[in-house]
Design a protein around this motif. Sequence first.
Motif, PDB file in Angstrom:
ATOM      1  N   SER A 113     -28.680 -32.196  79.587  1.00 53.63           N
ATOM      2  CA  SER A 113     -29.794 -31.965  80.511  1.00 53.63           C
ATOM      3  C   SER A 113     -29.474 -32.383  81.943  1.00 53.63           C
ATOM      4  O   SER A 113     -30.142 -31.947  82.882  1.00 53.63           O
ATOM      5  CB  SER A 113     -31.047 -32.704  80.031  1.00 53.63           C
ATOM      6  N   ILE A 114     -28.456 -33.215  82.127  1.00 52.66           N
ATOM      7  CA  ILE A 114     -28.071 -33.669  83.465  1.00 52.66           C
ATOM      8  C   ILE A 114     -27.239 -32.576  84.124  1.00 52.66           C
ATOM      9  O   ILE A 114     -26.232 -32.144  83.577  1.00 52.66           O
ATOM     10  CB  ILE A 114     -27.277 -34.994  83.391  1.00 52.66           C
ATOM     11  N   LYS A 115     -27.654 -32.139  85.286  1.00 49.74           N
ATOM     12  CA  LYS A 115     -26.979 -31.023  85.955  1.00 49.74           C
ATOM     13  C   LYS A 115     -25.927 -31.485  86.971  1.00 49.74           C
ATOM     14  O   LYS A 115     -24.973 -30.787  87.235  1.00 49.74           O
ATOM     15  CB  LYS A 115     -28.007 -30.129  86.667  1.00 49.74           C
ATOM     16  N   ASN A 116     -26.098 -32.642  87.543  1.00 47.54           N
ATOM     17  CA  ASN A 116     -25.209 -33.156  88.579  1.00 47.54           C
ATOM     18  C   ASN A 116     -24.021 -33.890  87.954  1.00 47.54           C
ATOM     19  O   ASN A 116     -24.199 -34.770  87.110  1.00 47.54           O
ATOM     20  CB  ASN A 116     -26.027 -34.093  89.476  1.00 47.54           C
ATOM     21  N   LYS A 117     -22.795 -33.536  88.377  1.00 45.29           N
ATOM     22  CA  LYS A 117     -21.587 -34.143  87.804  1.00 45.29           C
ATOM     23  C   LYS A 117     -21.570 -35.667  88.000  1.00 45.29           C
ATOM     24  O   LYS A 117     -21.231 -36.402  87.073  1.00 45.29           O
ATOM     25  CB  LYS A 117     -20.329 -33.527  88.417  1.00 45.29           C
ATOM     26  N   ASN A 118     -21.938 -36.137  89.190  1.00 45.09           N
ATOM     27  CA  ASN A 118     -21.936 -37.590  89.428  1.00 45.09           C
ATOM     28  C   ASN A 118     -22.931 -38.312  88.528  1.00 45.09           C
ATOM     29  O   ASN A 118     -22.661 -39.406  88.048  1.00 45.09           O
ATOM     30  CB  ASN A 118     -22.218 -37.903  90.902  1.00 45.09           C
ATOM     31  N   MET A 119     -24.062 -37.675  88.285  1.00 47.84           N
ATOM     32  CA  MET A 119     -25.056 -38.280  87.391  1.00 47.84           C
ATOM     33  C   MET A 119     -24.530 -38.294  85.954  1.00 47.84           C
ATOM     34  O   MET A 119     -24.775 -39.239  85.213  1.00 47.84           O
ATOM     35  CB  MET A 119     -26.393 -37.546  87.509  1.00 47.84           C
TER      36      MET A 119
END
Length: 142
Positions: A113-119
Amino acid sequence: MTKYDEMIFAKAIENLFVIGIIDKETKLTNDIGMKVCDMPIDCRYATSLIYSGISNSKFNCVNEILAIVSMLSVNNLFYQRVNPEHIMKAKQSKGMIEGDHLTLLSIFKIFKSIKNKNMKLNFCKEMYLNYQTMKEVEKIND
């Protein structure tokens, strides 16, 4: 073949029979056995996927089983050089009281569900997950 080898072989045949891959004559069954042979994964995982609803809608949980199978199909999901107590605490924070398989499903769903690579990287760090391995899990699942 030693007695021990014979025992292992007999147990393997019994397991294949119990999960429906072979019949009493040790021939592949038409319903499960033939389908399992077409899947490039462990026969236990293939059988789980088949029973989950690929061939029928009895259980209708294919996506969930596929996610769990994907998580179980990789090596070194969690960092090995971390204190096991830290990993257990992290798993418990995102886990399910129903067991490890549902905990893996929960972790996969959060990661997906996390779309941002850093997240995603931060989530992996927080959970002591190997980011590259989780990317592999996503590829398997896809």
